[in-house]
Motif scaffolding. Structure first.
Motif, PDB file in Angstrom:
ATOM      1  N   ASN A  45       0.986   3.449   5.624  1.00 47.02           N
ATOM      2  CA  ASN A  45       0.497   3.263   6.760  1.00 47.02           C
ATOM      3  C   ASN A  45      -0.394   1.898   6.675  1.00 47.02           C
ATOM      4  N   GLU A  55       0.301   4.349   0.398  1.00 51.79           N
ATOM      5  CA  GLU A  55       0.064   5.458   1.428  1.00 51.79           C
ATOM      6  C   GLU A  55       1.092   5.296   2.590  1.00 51.79           C
ATOM      7  N   HIS A  70      -3.539  -0.037   8.950  1.00 52.47           N
ATOM      8  CA  HIS A  70      -4.793  -0.552   8.290  1.00 52.47           C
ATOM      9  C   HIS A  70      -4.741  -2.137   8.785  1.00 52.47           C
ATOM     10  N   HIS A 106       0.979  -1.225   0.045  1.00 53.19           N
ATOM     11  CA  HIS A 106       0.117  -0.247   0.073  1.00 53.19           C
ATOM     12  C   HIS A 106       0.905   1.468   0.215  1.00 53.19           C
TER      13      HIS A 106
HETATM   14 ZN    ZN Z   1      -3.680   4.115   4.133  1.00 56.30          ZN
END
Ligand code: ZN
Length: 129
Positions: A80, A78, A84, A76
């Motif tokens: 983070n 992003e 998640h 992912h």
């Molecule tokens: Zn994210």
């Protein structure tokens, strides 16, 4: 439905929201039944655990960090993904029994909003189940 906001101060933080949920139960006028607690987020969750010794949620936080390290590797973009994954491990909702207008929790239980990608302002939605 009754909503309230929780502002967190750290990336990872367990916030005791028991009294806020109790207030929501009173606002809803719920006397007997089950209340549903929901967080509309993908990097925060809710859980019930011990409210007496703050070491318990500190240990939960540390255990989640060992299981799901922030550094990854992750897909992912992003950055983070750990937040998640931890949010899914805790879950986005809870059901709690209500009796006589009060949350019917076990003597050691508290309801926690679990922040995994703070600081942010989070929402908690409380409704009659
Ligand atoms: Zn994210």
């Amino acid at each position: 439905m009754h909503a309230f906001r929780v502002t967190t101060e750290r990336r990872t933080q367990f916030v005791d929201i028991t009294s806020r949920v109790q207030g929501a139960v009173e606002s809803l006028g719920l006397r007997e039944g089950v209340v549903h607690v929901f967080v509309p987020h993908t990097t925060a969750g809710v859980t019930i655990n011990e409210g007496a010794d703050p070491g318990v949620v500190a240990d939960l936080d540390a255990a989640l960090e060992r299981m799901v390290p922030w550094a990854g590797p992750w897909r992912h973009g992003e950055g983070n993904s750990a937040a998640h994954v931890k949010a899914s491990l805790m879950g986005a909702s809870l059901c709690v029994p209500v009796e006589g207008g009060r949350l019917r929790l076990g003597v050691w239980q508290a309801i926690y909003l679990c922040e995994f990608d703070g600081p942010r302002t989070r929402e908690v939605w409380v409704s009659k189940a």
